[in-house]
Scaffold this motif. Sequence first.
Motif, mmCIF file in Angstrom:
data_model
loop_
_atom_site.group_PDB
_atom_site.id
_atom_site.type_symbol
_atom_site.label_atom_id
_atom_site.label_comp_id
_atom_site.label_asym_id
_atom_site.label_seq_id
_atom_site.Cartn_x
_atom_site.Cartn_y
_atom_site.Cartn_z
ATOM 1 N N LEU A 205 9.581 -1.243 7.499
ATOM 2 C CA LEU A 205 9.208 -1.031 6.101
ATOM 3 C C LEU A 205 8.521 0.318 5.911
ATOM 4 N N VAL A 206 7.633 0.643 6.846
ATOM 5 C CA VAL A 206 6.871 1.893 6.740
ATOM 6 C C VAL A 206 7.748 3.104 7.046
ATOM 7 N N VAL A 207 8.500 3.032 8.143
ATOM 8 C CA VAL A 207 9.309 4.173 8.585
ATOM 9 C C VAL A 207 10.397 4.519 7.564
ATOM 10 N N THR A 208 11.032 3.500 7.013
ATOM 11 C CA THR A 208 12.117 3.757 6.052
ATOM 12 C C THR A 208 11.593 4.042 4.646
ATOM 13 N N GLY A 209 10.265 3.969 4.468
ATOM 14 C CA GLY A 209 9.670 4.307 3.180
ATOM 15 C C GLY A 209 10.066 3.377 2.053
ATOM 16 N N GLN A 210 10.127 2.084 2.335
ATOM 17 C CA GLN A 210 10.482 1.123 1.294
ATOM 18 C C GLN A 210 9.458 1.180 0.153
ATOM 19 N N PRO A 211 9.908 1.067 -1.099
ATOM 20 C CA PRO A 211 9.000 1.204 -2.260
ATOM 21 C C PRO A 211 8.171 -0.052 -2.512
ATOM 22 N N ILE A 212 7.193 -0.296 -1.644
ATOM 23 C CA ILE A 212 6.339 -1.478 -1.792
ATOM 24 C C ILE A 212 5.414 -1.279 -2.995
ATOM 25 N N PRO A 213 5.393 -2.180 -3.959
ATOM 26 C CA PRO A 213 4.582 -2.010 -5.167
ATOM 27 C C PRO A 213 3.092 -1.895 -4.843
ATOM 28 N N GLU A 214 2.417 -1.038 -5.574
ATOM 29 C CA GLU A 214 0.972 -0.878 -5.417
ATOM 30 C C GLU A 214 0.238 -1.786 -6.406
ATOM 31 N N LEU A 215 -0.937 -2.227 -5.997
ATOM 32 C CA LEU A 215 -1.752 -3.072 -6.860
ATOM 33 C C LEU A 215 -2.454 -2.224 -7.915
ATOM 34 N N SER A 216 -2.280 -2.576 -9.185
ATOM 35 C CA SER A 216 -2.958 -1.889 -10.279
ATOM 36 C C SER A 216 -3.043 -2.841 -11.459
ATOM 37 N N PHE A 217 -3.840 -2.478 -12.464
ATOM 38 C CA PHE A 217 -3.958 -3.343 -13.636
ATOM 39 C C PHE A 217 -2.626 -3.433 -14.380
ATOM 40 N N LYS A 218 -1.831 -2.365 -14.328
ATOM 41 C CA LYS A 218 -0.542 -2.375 -15.008
ATOM 42 C C LYS A 218 0.522 -3.108 -14.201
ATOM 43 N N ASN A 219 0.297 -3.194 -12.869
ATOM 44 C CA ASN A 219 1.309 -3.779 -11.987
ATOM 45 C C ASN A 219 0.721 -4.947 -11.204
ATOM 46 N N PHE A 220 -0.156 -5.716 -11.879
ATOM 47 C CA PHE A 220 -0.848 -6.814 -11.206
ATOM 48 C C PHE A 220 0.142 -7.898 -10.787
ATOM 49 N N HIS A 221 0.975 -8.301 -11.727
ATOM 50 C CA HIS A 221 2.052 -9.239 -11.434
ATOM 51 C C HIS A 221 3.072 -9.176 -12.559
#
Length: 483
Positions: A205-221
């Motif tokens: 996941l890290v090496v291939t740079g998969q776009p793992i969502p970041e936690l934020s108020f806009k992207n909470f769920h």
Amino acid sequence: MYTFLAGIALLIIGYFTYGKFVEKMFGVKENRATPAFVNNDGVDYLPMSTPKNSLIQLLNIAGTGPVYGPILGALYGPVAFIWIVVGCIFAGAVHDYLTGMISIRNRGAHLPELASRFLGKVMRHVVNGFAVLLLLLVGTVFVTTPAALLNVLMNGKVALFIIIAAIFLYYILATLLPVDKVIGRLYPYFGALLLISALGVGVGLVVTGQPIPELSFKNFHPAGASIFPLLFFTISCGALSGFHATQTPIISRTTQNEKEGRKIFYGMMITEGVIAMIWAAAGMSMFHGYNGLQEVIAAGGPGAVVSQASTTLLGAIGGTLAVLGVVVLPITSGDTAFRSARMIIAEYLNIAQKKLSSRLWIAVPLFVISAALTQIDFNILWRYFNWANQSTAVIALFVGAMYLYIAKKNYFVPLIPGTFMLLMVITYILNAPIGFGLSVTVSWIGGAIGTIILLALFFNAAKKARANNLPLEEDISGWNKVA
């Protein structure tokens, strides 16, 4: 990516900080003989090394929970990371550690026996029924899920019922033979496969740079994804799981010294949390958003997510090994689920397990019932398992709280997560279609009232137990042998 990596870092830090705090608060007795020596019967009670106990504990508690649960939990978005990290450190690892250590202090007793001692004799019967039901459901589910994965892996060349029969045969042997003959010998290899496969997916996941969502108020769920109380039942084994309370006594009977408890019980739950983080991240990042993930799950279940993610990140050979690592999880929890059920029933009926015939007549009916349950829709079984699982976790946390209250120690450590999950458990069963089907508002009100009443009963019982100096551990005076 930063949220994912920070979550894993926090889990590791939690082991060295909060885990150490819990250990110190409980109070390890390094010179106290453990059940592995005091009650050695050569079958269930016998000393094994810390590395072996740790790997067995990890495989016992894991099942498909830290894989399938987080994949389904990924549909709730980055908030799933919060529950895995916070739940694992402050609830799940505390639950596992206290259950294991209190069991060690009480000749390796299982949860029903501990509930009887610390929550009242009536609870012995209630928890015994809960535990056996839970273990039967786990054993059954963990026959069908690995069988389905293996069937896919072999492109359907081997009939599903043959794979199921082979898994049942292994479970019978693992349930009846001494713990060091099958489980003790195979689990180190299974554990290595599990850890390598999970690490491979995580690094991928890290090496291939998969776009793992970041936690934020806009992207909470994602919009429309209701978190309370469903998230806490969807992700269980990766954060908090009552199933673990049925498994830790297996290892409390083989642990050589109390000082090993933090590594075995708290540490392996943290390891499971790391695995859960990896699969939650894979679910969120690899299928073009939540809608794409939902489509894959709808088409082939979480197993399809495992297969596609593993192959994409690790190639054909590496992907196959990763899938085999996931297959190992349910198999190595299914066998100990049946073993635990046998031990709990034997303890309940006070039947010694040294003779094979005594083990056999308890185990055979369990497998007959489980075989019948395999004919029931998996989704229905899983819903009831989730509720029974978290209800068992609540009971185990309250056992820990009672123990610490009587000992005049920090009982809030298990009581706070126990109270939170008690509210979730009551609210869920009042609202869910498999329960009473009440409205959300009525269910929350009922959950709050039920939680307050049960808390009042707990404190009333705790005060009486402390006043009466309820014994906290088995008397082993006269026994001098330690590891």
